[in-house]
Design a protein around this motif. Structure first.
Motif, PDB file in Angstrom:
ATOM      1  N   TYR A 217     120.199  26.916 -33.141  1.00 56.20           N
ATOM      2  CA  TYR A 217     119.163  27.221 -32.011  1.00 56.20           C
ATOM      3  C   TYR A 217     119.152  26.270 -30.954  1.00 56.20           C
ATOM      4  CZ  TYR A 217     116.990  30.617 -35.443  1.00 56.20           C
ATOM      5  OH  TYR A 217     116.414  31.797 -36.184  1.00 56.20           O
ATOM      6  N   LEU A 218     118.824  26.761 -29.732  1.00 58.20           N
ATOM      7  CA  LEU A 218     118.788  26.002 -28.524  1.00 58.20           C
ATOM      8  C   LEU A 218     117.269  25.700 -28.080  1.00 58.20           C
ATOM      9  CD1 LEU A 218     121.717  27.256 -26.167  1.00 58.20           C
ATOM     10  CD2 LEU A 218     121.594  25.301 -27.932  1.00 58.20           C
ATOM     11  N   LEU A 219     116.924  24.558 -28.085  1.00 54.51           N
ATOM     12  CA  LEU A 219     115.290  23.960 -28.057  1.00 54.51           C
ATOM     13  C   LEU A 219     115.045  23.760 -26.604  1.00 54.51           C
ATOM     14  CD1 LEU A 219     115.941  23.911 -31.403  1.00 54.51           C
ATOM     15  CD2 LEU A 219     114.152  22.143 -31.252  1.00 54.51           C
ATOM     16  N   THR A 220     113.998  23.953 -26.006  1.00 54.26           N
ATOM     17  CA  THR A 220     113.698  23.676 -24.945  1.00 54.26           C
ATOM     18  C   THR A 220     112.260  23.157 -24.921  1.00 54.26           C
ATOM     19  OG1 THR A 220     115.211  24.952 -23.797  1.00 54.26           O
ATOM     20  CG2 THR A 220     113.268  24.036 -22.288  1.00 54.26           C
ATOM     21  N   GLY A 221     111.755  21.905 -24.452  1.00 49.87           N
ATOM     22  CA  GLY A 221     110.441  21.534 -24.626  1.00 49.87           C
ATOM     23  C   GLY A 221     110.271  20.020 -24.427  1.00 49.87           C
ATOM     24  N   HIS A 222     109.242  19.661 -25.012  1.00 45.07           N
ATOM     25  CA  HIS A 222     109.032  18.011 -24.748  1.00 45.07           C
ATOM     26  C   HIS A 222     108.241  17.433 -26.224  1.00 45.07           C
ATOM     27  CE1 HIS A 222     104.661  19.233 -24.022  1.00 45.07           C
ATOM     28  NE2 HIS A 222     104.584  17.750 -24.405  1.00 45.07           N
ATOM     29  N   LYS A 223     108.525  16.325 -26.359  1.00 39.03           N
ATOM     30  CA  LYS A 223     107.753  15.536 -27.526  1.00 39.03           C
ATOM     31  C   LYS A 223     107.417  14.297 -26.888  1.00 39.03           C
ATOM     32  CE  LYS A 223     108.611  18.625 -30.456  1.00 39.03           C
ATOM     33  NZ  LYS A 223     107.563  19.512 -31.041  1.00 39.03           N
ATOM     34  N   PHE A 224     105.958  13.862 -27.344  1.00 38.87           N
ATOM     35  CA  PHE A 224     105.224  12.996 -26.523  1.00 38.87           C
ATOM     36  C   PHE A 224     105.447  11.402 -27.148  1.00 38.87           C
ATOM     37  CE2 PHE A 224     101.003  11.223 -25.060  1.00 38.87           C
ATOM     38  CZ  PHE A 224     101.504  10.948 -23.726  1.00 38.87           C
ATOM     39  N   PHE A 225     105.576  11.447 -28.699  1.00 37.70           N
ATOM     40  CA  PHE A 225     105.689  10.326 -29.282  1.00 37.70           C
ATOM     41  C   PHE A 225     107.174  10.547 -30.189  1.00 37.70           C
ATOM     42  CE2 PHE A 225     101.730   8.880 -28.246  1.00 37.70           C
ATOM     43  CZ  PHE A 225     101.714   7.664 -28.290  1.00 37.70           C
TER      44      PHE A 225
END
Length: 557
Positions: A217-225
């Motif tokens: 899969y291809l993921l798009t987004g963010h992670k804060f920690f």
């Protein structure tokens, strides 16, 4: 007349009444309670390994490396000299030395090398010892250990990654995992808008071809920690096209040998845990493989959370132990008002009270680890389920207060950065936040109570084994039973109930397996009506000398 030692002589005065340098510590051999409880819970076959690790990790030079790794923390290197995006973090050499020591002594995989033979128990004891030295290095150790149950949900991923995790070689190179001699696993869950509420996550995953478990899969987004961002792969939650949350294994490098799209945005400037890099991360068409079934991402990653929670409980117990060791050393060698501090009655009360807390935290954590080792048994599995949350909550809650008290035992010398105490003090609150803050964890205890039929019976059966050992304990068991019978507005009382579970279980364990003077003092101070929580409030009649001697490794109880 013998000349004065020039090392202790200054132009204006001689240096006297100051504690000597502690030097090497025997993290295993000098810890009577650890050796006793490890044996009680069935770890006898691993004692030789524990003794070796306790000696290696307790060396003075290792404590100094921990000091250096925290003073000279990691630095972000997002680009190389040619302007190419590399998303690397550079560490002080002392950090790599500590990582090598931790990996070589199986801080990240002992449980999986010893399944069926007190593996989780041994993992817990190792965590307890190494956390006394350095907490930051233990973050990637904990996540790698805890990731295994999640990886096993997907045969193709398990086959590829388990041999790397089981390695005892530390390979710090930023190269594709198939070319390395060992690998570490991290976990990225938190997003800005959701925090602990992972169902609010907005990161999305689109299939790169076929859909389903083990597929790309291809993921798009963010992670804060995103802690330990130089791990070789990470467990990540993202929403698929069906809007369901699934779990993905995201490697640092793609299978074709190119860098994966892991864009480090910045480093977190944290209160403590300075040796460990924590970052913010962006995903843009980032390669990942679905781990577990689609839509069951939370259930898949919960397996990892369980392992991390027992880590938090044991790391907090270890931090408390080291704070106590430092306080004992200082008060043994420091005098005031014609007596050593450790001989002063009120200081004895404080030290003995802290020693009780450390031993109770240790006993609770190791009992839960034993339950994890026997989770195939219905009762033990239920005890492990509720016990990991209880131990995580209570040990982590008690740690900051105890470290602050130990720091106070030093006076001013404990408040300067040349001492280990400020580092322990900054480290102490972390485990209460990691893997669920207090409210999140106690609500997990509530879910076990209300949704899992075996949880409360297993807990009460464990407590009833100690019925009759102590009047205060018997009364505490009865009060806890009454709480379980009164389910009205239970959610608002869950911190109180979780504390009651922890204290009663600790009392039950101590009255069965600890020296009588330790058990009696614990029950009289923690389970009798009017428990205050402040250290140094042990009631009259407690044998503080015997309790302190046990903490010092001079058994007289």
């Amino acid at each position: 007349m013998k000349p004065r030692d020039p090392i202790s002589r200054l132009p204006t005065h001689d240096v006297t009444n100051m504690p000597p340098h502690m030097r090497d510590q025997g993290l295993w051999v000098d810890d009577t309670a650890l050796r006793d409880w490890f044996d009680v819970q069935g770890g006898g076959s691993h004692e030789k390994h524990m003794a070796r690790v306790g000696s290696l990790c307790g060396a003075d030079e290792i404590f100094e490396k921990a000091n250096q790794a925290n003073r000279f923390g990691p630095e972000l290197r997002a680009f190389d000299r040619y302007g190419m995006r590399i998303n690397q973090v550079e560490f002080h050499p002392a950090y790599h030395d500590l990582m090598k020591l931790a990996v070589s002594t199986q801080m990240h995989n002992f449980a999986w090398h010893n399944e069926g033979n007190a593996g989780h128990l041994g993992q817990a004891a190792l965590t307890y010892m190494f956390s006394q030295v350095e907490g930051g290095v233990m973050c990637p150790m904990a996540m790698t250990y805890a990731a295994v149950p999640s990886l096993r949900t997907t045969p193709s991923i398990k086959a590829e990654w388990m041999p790397r995790i089981l390695s005892t070689d530390y390979d710090a190179r930023d190269i594709p995992a198939p070319e390395k001699t060992g690998a570490m696993i991290g976990m990225f869950m938190t997003e800005k808008q959701g925090g602990s509420d992972v169902r609010a996550n907005s990161t999305v995953a689109a299939p790169a071809g076929e859909e389903g478990i083990g597929q790309a899969y291809l993921l798009t987004g963010h992670k804060f920690f995103c802690s330990a961002p130089m791990c070789d792969a990470f467990l990540v939650l993202a929403k698929t096209q069906s809007a369901s949350i699934s779990c993905f294994l995201v490697p640092r490098w793609r299978p074709d040998g190119t860098r994966n799209n892991l864009f480090i945005q910045r480093m977190k400037d944290k209160l403590g845990n300075k040796s460990n890099a924590s970052t913010e991360m962006e995903f843009q068409d980032t390669y990942g493989e679905m781990l577990g079934e689609e839509g069951r991402g939370i259930q898949t990653i919960i397996e990892m959370v369980t392992g991390n929670r027992i880590y938090c409980a044991m790391a907090s117990a270890g931090t408390m132990r080291q704070a106590l060791v430092q306080a004992l050393h200082h008060t043994t060698h420091r005098s005031a008002f014609q007596k050593r501090l450790i001989q002063q009655p009120l200081m004895q009360n404080v030290l003995a009270d802290m020693a009780l807390e450390v031993e109770a935290a240790l006993a609770l954590g190791l009992r839960v680890a034993r339950a994890m080792d026997h989770a195939s048994d219905t009762a033990e599995g239920a005890l492990a389920r509720i016990g990991t949350a209880v131990a995580k909550y209570w040990n982590c809650k008690r740690c900051p207060g105890l470290v602050a008290e130990a720091l106070e035992c030093h006076g001013g010398p404990g408040y300067v950065e040349e001492s280990i105490m400020p580092r322990l003090y900054r480290e102490a609150p972390l485990n209460s936040i990691w893997e669920g803050s207090g409210n999140v964890v106690t609500l997990d205890v509530l879910r076990a109570i209300t949704r899992e039929a075996d949880a409360v019976p297993a807990l009460l059966d464990e407590l009833e084994k100690a019925r009759g050992n102590d009047q205060n304990l018997d009364s505490a068991i009865d009060r806890l039973r009454a709480e379980f019978d009164d389910r009205d507005a239970m959610e608002s009382r869950m911190r109180t109930i979780t504390e009651m579970i922890a204290l009663t279980l600790q009392g039950a364990l101590l009255t069965q397996h600890a020296p009588t003077k330790v058990a009696e003092a614990f029950c009289a101070s923690r389970l009798a009506p009017g428990y205050r929580g402040a250290f140094g409030t042990l009631p009259k009649g407690c044998d503080t000398d015997a309790i302190i001697s046990r903490a010092l490794g001079r058994e007289t109880c």
